[in-house]
Each structure stands twice: as structure tokens, then as C-alpha cells.
Scaffold this active site. Sequence first.
Site, PDB file in Angstrom:
ATOM      1  N   CYS A   1      25.441  37.822  34.636  1.00 44.50           N
ATOM      2  CA  CYS A   1      25.036  37.105  35.841  1.00 44.50           C
ATOM      3  C   CYS A   1      24.551  35.707  35.677  1.00 44.50           C
ATOM      4  O   CYS A   1      23.418  35.508  35.026  1.00 44.50           O
ATOM      5  CB  CYS A   1      24.010  37.592  36.903  1.00 44.50           C
ATOM      6  SG  CYS A   1      23.555  36.959  38.277  1.00 44.50           S
TER       7      CYS A   1
ATOM      8  N   CYS B   1      22.228  43.230  45.550  1.00 40.82           N
ATOM      9  CA  CYS B   1      22.036  41.677  45.461  1.00 40.82           C
ATOM     10  C   CYS B   1      21.788  41.230  46.689  1.00 40.82           C
ATOM     11  O   CYS B   1      22.438  40.425  47.295  1.00 40.82           O
ATOM     12  CB  CYS B   1      23.211  40.970  45.031  1.00 40.82           C
ATOM     13  SG  CYS B   1      23.207  39.547  44.394  1.00 40.82           S
TER      14      CYS B   1
ATOM     15  N   CYS C   1      17.501  43.366  40.725  1.00 37.56           N
ATOM     16  CA  CYS C   1      18.447  42.858  39.618  1.00 37.56           C
ATOM     17  C   CYS C   1      18.357  44.019  38.473  1.00 37.56           C
ATOM     18  O   CYS C   1      19.285  44.127  37.696  1.00 37.56           O
ATOM     19  CB  CYS C   1      17.880  41.577  39.137  1.00 37.56           C
ATOM     20  SG  CYS C   1      18.118  40.100  40.143  1.00 37.56           S
TER      21      CYS C   1
ATOM     22  N   CYS D   1      21.314  46.053  38.967  1.00 41.06           N
ATOM     23  CA  CYS D   1      22.531  45.552  38.927  1.00 41.06           C
ATOM     24  C   CYS D   1      23.585  45.896  37.756  1.00 41.06           C
ATOM     25  O   CYS D   1      23.106  45.624  36.789  1.00 41.06           O
ATOM     26  CB  CYS D   1      22.413  43.959  38.987  1.00 41.06           C
ATOM     27  SG  CYS D   1      23.952  43.075  39.580  1.00 41.06           S
TER      28      CYS D   1
ATOM     29  N   TYR E   1      38.459  37.822  58.350  1.00 38.62           N
ATOM     30  CA  TYR E   1      37.914  38.795  57.682  1.00 38.62           C
ATOM     31  C   TYR E   1      38.381  40.222  58.007  1.00 38.62           C
ATOM     32  O   TYR E   1      38.760  40.870  57.016  1.00 38.62           O
ATOM     33  CB  TYR E   1      36.483  38.656  58.095  1.00 38.62           C
ATOM     34  CG  TYR E   1      35.560  39.795  57.337  1.00 38.62           C
ATOM     35  CD1 TYR E   1      35.495  39.979  56.081  1.00 38.62           C
ATOM     36  CD2 TYR E   1      35.522  40.985  58.478  1.00 38.62           C
ATOM     37  CE1 TYR E   1      35.006  41.273  55.732  1.00 38.62           C
ATOM     38  CE2 TYR E   1      34.847  42.048  58.049  1.00 38.62           C
ATOM     39  CZ  TYR E   1      34.735  42.111  56.643  1.00 38.62           C
ATOM     40  OH  TYR E   1      34.185  43.380  56.149  1.00 38.62           O
TER      41      TYR E   1
ATOM     42  N   GLU F   1      35.445  48.151  61.055  1.00 39.32           N
ATOM     43  CA  GLU F   1      35.060  46.668  61.135  1.00 39.32           C
ATOM     44  C   GLU F   1      34.806  46.101  62.259  1.00 39.32           C
ATOM     45  O   GLU F   1      34.058  45.204  62.017  1.00 39.32           O
ATOM     46  CB  GLU F   1      36.313  46.148  60.317  1.00 39.32           C
ATOM     47  CG  GLU F   1      36.758  46.785  58.937  1.00 39.32           C
ATOM     48  CD  GLU F   1      35.681  46.176  57.854  1.00 39.32           C
ATOM     49  OE1 GLU F   1      34.898  45.233  58.292  1.00 39.32           O
ATOM     50  OE2 GLU F   1      35.502  46.723  57.098  1.00 39.32           O
TER      51      GLU F   1
ATOM     52  N   ASP G   1      32.850  38.426  52.915  1.00 42.41           N
ATOM     53  CA  ASP G   1      31.901  38.593  53.893  1.00 42.41           C
ATOM     54  C   ASP G   1      30.642  38.152  53.396  1.00 42.41           C
ATOM     55  O   ASP G   1      30.565  37.163  52.294  1.00 42.41           O
ATOM     56  CB  ASP G   1      31.449  39.801  54.331  1.00 42.41           C
ATOM     57  CG  ASP G   1      30.784  40.641  53.406  1.00 42.41           C
ATOM     58  OD1 ASP G   1      30.820  40.452  52.446  1.00 42.41           O
ATOM     59  OD2 ASP G   1      30.358  41.649  53.899  1.00 42.41           O
TER      60      ASP G   1
END
Length: 288
Positions: free
Chosen positions: A206, A190, A197, A200, A117, A34, A135
Amino acid sequence: MPLSAALIPWYTAVARDLPWRRPGTTPWGVMVSEFMLQQTPVSRVEPVWQRWMADWPAPSALAAAPRADVLRAWGKLGYPRRALRLHEAAAVIADIHGDVVPSDVDALEALPGVGSYTARAVAAFGYGRRCAVVDTNVRRVVARAVHGNGDAGPARVKADLADVTELLPTGEAEAATFSIAMMELGAVVCTARTPHCIACPVRDRCAWLAAGAPAYDGPRRAPQAFAGTDRQVRGRLLDVLRDSPGPVDRAALDRAWNDAGQRDRCLDSLLVDGLAEQLADGRFALPA
């Protein structure tokens, strides 16, 4: 049907095989990833993370390493102050937490260099805790799938956390998987400019697609330049120090950048930040 019902099976089937996601990765390994992934592409982080974990598999190992070795190992990941903050955090974990990364968000946030975060990501991905991890990718997924907007716009910390918390499944392990699945969806499907899409897993629910995928017309963050900036100059100076087996004289640093005023300003900032030091004989080196 909740987003998690479609998103978790999708993630389980198609998630990228990243080393810090593999079984057996410790919370320390997650924490290192991270720190490294902040504003840095996965492709650049992966080999550095592999070497880092081989050299310093526990916080105490990193804490015992000289700062110069830490900065050399960080290499060109960028934002090298992250390396020193991680070094400091490792020392605190070794000294105060028995060489075990805390699992509590508040305890994590108390570590050097660990913000909201990172603390939540380590708790969720290192320990499987149920906590919202937000995020840029997650914010974009929520903006489109839930709110029907083309993009998330400027961060709204409390509202963003509330949005994601509301979407989390009840169970801790399921919530942690959903959190990383949201990040994965935003990173590979995305995406900001060319969302895929058709691939997805939540396209049938959506709100953005249902509204006809309207273009985002809200405020945008200005792109960050790099060429000619102080950040580039600092990087050039650090390259000289990292690549040298010992201290260097001022002339070696002068050759790294032609603009003397900008170069001097950046060198001074490296000294102030603890990323470089000037020795008694006037030469410069990475910090001991």
C-alpha cells in the site's frame, strides 16, 4: 506482485455472505441489488431484496406489477424514484430483450435508470465480464494503495475508470472477482474514517501506508443533511400514501408536516415525479 494476487484469495476467504452474491443468483437479481444499494446500507437492503425477488423473480413479473405495489415493496429504502426506474427497466427487458437482462454494457446503459456504474456492475457481477466497476469504495482503495493518498477526492470518471482497468486481471472471471473484492475491501477494511490496516491483505504494498498514512488535505464533498429537508418531507408524505389501504384526503397529508409551503412544494414534486397521483375527487394515492 499485482494487487489481485493478494486480494482475490482474501475475498474468497472472508467475503460477506450476501444473498445477491450466492450461486444461482440471476443477473436480474444482481441488477435489483445494484438499484437498491445506491446510497443505502446493506443491512436495510437485504430483507427488501429477499422479498422483492420472491415476488418478482424475473423482469416480466415486476413489469406486470402495479406501480403502487412496487413503491410499497420499496418501503423505506429511500430515493423511491429508483423503484419506478427499475419498474420501467423491467418492462424494457421483458419487451425488447426477451425477459433476459442484457450482458453488454452499452445495452445496459440504454435501460431506464441504469448509469455507467450500474451497467458495469451488472456486467461484471451478473455475467462475470471483465470491465472496470468504480464506486466510492473502489476509488478510495485505489487512491490509497496505488497513489498514496488518504482519500480519492472528487470523482474523475475517465481517470478513475482508467486506473481500475489497468489493475484488472486479464481473465474475465478473475477480473470480475477482483472488482467485487476491491469493493469489499473498501467497504469493510479500507474504510473512510477508520481503516483497519492491520487486517488489510494488501498492506505490504500500500503506497499510502508506505508514505506514513498522510492525512488527506484535498477537497471533500459536503455531507448531505436530511432533517428538515425536502427529501424528509417527501418521505413523510409517501409514508402516508404507502400505509393507507386506499386514497387519502388532503388533511391526512397536511398532518404529515407542519410547514405548509414546504409540504405543498414537496407534494407537487411527488406528483411531477410520478410517485403520487391526484384523483378526480381531489384525494391522493400512489400511482396505479
